[in-house]
Write a protein that holds these residues in place. Structure first.
Motif, mmCIF file in Angstrom:
data_model
loop_
_atom_site.group_PDB
_atom_site.id
_atom_site.type_symbol
_atom_site.label_atom_id
_atom_site.label_comp_id
_atom_site.label_asym_id
_atom_site.label_seq_id
_atom_site.Cartn_x
_atom_site.Cartn_y
_atom_site.Cartn_z
ATOM 1 N N ALA A 1 44.807 50.824 44.571
ATOM 2 C CA ALA A 1 45.299 51.331 43.287
ATOM 3 C C ALA A 1 46.132 50.285 42.547
ATOM 4 C CB ALA A 1 46.116 52.604 43.503
ATOM 5 N N ASP A 2 46.807 49.391 43.295
ATOM 6 C CA ASP A 2 47.613 48.353 42.642
ATOM 7 C C ASP A 2 46.854 47.034 42.461
ATOM 8 O OD1 ASP A 2 47.625 47.752 45.343
ATOM 9 O OD2 ASP A 2 49.765 47.317 45.454
ATOM 10 N N GLY A 3 45.510 47.063 42.617
ATOM 11 C CA GLY A 3 44.684 45.899 42.308
ATOM 12 C C GLY A 3 44.559 44.853 43.395
ATOM 13 N N LYS A 4 44.946 45.159 44.622
ATOM 14 C CA LYS A 4 44.815 44.211 45.726
ATOM 15 C C LYS A 4 43.526 44.493 46.499
ATOM 16 C CE LYS A 4 49.678 43.341 46.190
ATOM 17 N NZ LYS A 4 50.847 43.372 47.044
ATOM 18 N N ILE A 5 43.051 43.503 47.216
ATOM 19 C CA ILE A 5 41.826 43.661 47.998
ATOM 20 C C ILE A 5 42.106 44.498 49.234
ATOM 21 C CG2 ILE A 5 40.076 42.442 49.353
ATOM 22 C CD1 ILE A 5 40.589 40.055 47.371
ATOM 23 N N ASP A 6 41.307 45.522 49.431
ATOM 24 C CA ASP A 6 41.382 46.372 50.623
ATOM 25 C C ASP A 6 40.329 45.828 51.589
ATOM 26 O OD1 ASP A 6 40.766 48.378 52.554
ATOM 27 O OD2 ASP A 6 41.609 49.913 51.233
ATOM 28 N N THR A 7 40.761 45.184 52.664
ATOM 29 C CA THR A 7 39.814 44.536 53.569
ATOM 30 C C THR A 7 38.894 45.527 54.273
ATOM 31 O OG1 THR A 7 41.501 44.436 55.301
ATOM 32 C CG2 THR A 7 41.203 42.474 53.927
ATOM 33 N N ILE B 1 39.001 26.617 42.568
ATOM 34 C CA ILE B 1 38.683 28.017 42.297
ATOM 35 C C ILE B 1 39.234 28.333 40.918
ATOM 36 C CG2 ILE B 1 39.011 30.412 43.016
ATOM 37 C CD1 ILE B 1 39.626 29.190 45.877
ATOM 38 N N VAL B 2 38.349 28.604 39.966
ATOM 39 C CA VAL B 2 38.798 28.862 38.595
ATOM 40 C C VAL B 2 38.929 30.350 38.305
ATOM 41 C CG1 VAL B 2 37.959 26.663 37.709
ATOM 42 C CG2 VAL B 2 36.472 28.650 37.610
ATOM 43 N N ASN B 3 38.312 31.185 39.152
ATOM 44 C CA ASN B 3 38.447 32.635 39.008
ATOM 45 C C ASN B 3 37.946 33.302 40.286
ATOM 46 O OD1 ASN B 3 38.967 35.103 37.421
ATOM 47 N ND2 ASN B 3 36.765 35.414 37.586
ATOM 48 N N VAL B 4 38.496 34.470 40.546
ATOM 49 C CA VAL B 4 37.996 35.339 41.600
ATOM 50 C C VAL B 4 37.674 36.666 40.946
ATOM 51 C CG1 VAL B 4 38.529 36.543 43.756
ATOM 52 C CG2 VAL B 4 39.376 34.212 43.393
ATOM 53 N N SER B 5 36.461 37.156 41.162
ATOM 54 C CA SER B 5 36.103 38.473 40.634
ATOM 55 C C SER B 5 35.819 39.409 41.795
ATOM 56 C CB SER B 5 34.905 38.387 39.684
ATOM 57 O OG SER B 5 33.750 37.950 40.368
ATOM 58 N N ALA B 6 36.245 40.646 41.647
ATOM 59 C CA ALA B 6 36.091 41.634 42.709
ATOM 60 C C ALA B 6 35.517 42.927 42.143
ATOM 61 C CB ALA B 6 37.438 41.916 43.361
ATOM 62 N N ASP B 7 34.625 43.521 42.907
ATOM 63 C CA ASP B 7 34.120 44.845 42.577
ATOM 64 C C ASP B 7 35.297 45.820 42.713
ATOM 65 O OD1 ASP B 7 32.954 47.487 42.866
ATOM 66 O OD2 ASP B 7 31.041 46.483 43.209
ATOM 67 N N GLU B 8 35.485 46.655 41.725
ATOM 68 C CA GLU B 8 36.631 47.574 41.736
ATOM 69 C C GLU B 8 36.642 48.482 42.954
ATOM 70 O OE1 GLU B 8 36.737 49.600 37.969
ATOM 71 O OE2 GLU B 8 37.403 47.786 36.921
ATOM 72 N N ARG B 9 35.484 48.711 43.559
ATOM 73 C CA ARG B 9 35.432 49.609 44.723
ATOM 74 C C ARG B 9 36.175 49.054 45.941
ATOM 75 N NH1 ARG B 9 31.331 47.749 48.282
ATOM 76 N NH2 ARG B 9 29.942 46.297 47.212
ATOM 77 N N ILE B 10 36.463 47.733 45.965
ATOM 78 C CA ILE B 10 37.184 47.163 47.117
ATOM 79 C C ILE B 10 38.672 46.975 46.828
ATOM 80 C CG2 ILE B 10 35.111 46.010 47.961
ATOM 81 C CD1 ILE B 10 36.577 43.323 47.110
ATOM 82 N N LEU B 11 39.122 47.423 45.660
ATOM 83 C CA LEU B 11 40.522 47.229 45.278
ATOM 84 C C LEU B 11 41.360 48.476 45.538
ATOM 85 C CD1 LEU B 11 40.020 45.327 41.899
ATOM 86 C CD2 LEU B 11 40.420 44.364 44.182
#
Length: 188
Positions: free
Chosen positions: A149-155, A137-147
């Motif tokens: 406020a501190d940049g973690k994934i909100d399941t 895995i060279v990168n993980v990209s996330a849509d900001e709508r699932i993050l």
């Protein structure tokens, strides 16, 4: 009492992984891969049949992306799993998925899927009619709508789905029920 069910792929939850690739001619393709997961902190493994267009593309390019399917995109995610890119040249268009080129690997990122792992092949082995692929895995990209406020994934916002192999069903990943690396301490 327990009942033996034989050798079946019953791991729960089983992620629904949408593997996206480019062909040698630059055409995009994606497929739903039922069998895969993390094998180390920065590697994943997928197992796919050798007859798929995606398999051909991975063999040629050695790079791909893995989008995590969600409830909102369940129909499109299932569609790319039941229709072959060999048979349907407009597969991606019909799915409704839109892509952009990954910044890190030579593969498309599906814009509708909120979380994507960008991967580079390290190992590829064929067993009967299945390819076992291990990739970094060279990168993980996330849509900001699932993050958060501190940049973690909100399941809850991710709203990922899981594959139930025993019942051929998709399930929504549920609520938080504990805290990893903490709850077990009460048994010390």
């Amino acid at each position: 009492m327990r009942k033996n069910l034989g050798p079946n792929p019953y791991i729960y939850p089983q992620p629904v992984l949408i593997v996206a690739t480019y062909g040698e001619d630059g055409t995009e393709d994606a497929m739903n891969v039922a069998y895969g997961g993390i094998i180390n902190s920065d590697r994943l493994q997928i197992n796919i049949g050798v007859r798929h267009k995606t398999s051909d593309n991975i063999k040629a390019k050695k790079e791909f992306t893995v989008g995590i399917a969600d409830v909102k995109n369940l129909v499109a995610a299932d569609y790319v799993g039941i229709v072959s890119g060999h048979d349907e040249p407009d597969k991606m268009k019909k799915s409704g998925f839109h892509t952009v080129k990954s910044e890190f690997v030579d593969a498309p990122v599906i814009e509708e899927l909120p979380l994507t792992l960008e991967c580079r092949v390290e190992e590829m082995n064929q067993y009967d009619k299945t390819l076992r692929i291990v990739a970094k895995i060279v990168n993980v990209s996330a849509d900001e709508r699932i993050l958060t406020a501190d940049g973690k994934i909100d399941t809850d916002r991710l709203n990922a789905i899981s594959y139930d192999a025993a019942n051929h069903a998709y399930l929504r990943i549920g609520e938080r029920v504990g805290t990893a690396f903490a709850d077990g301490k009460q048994l010390r």
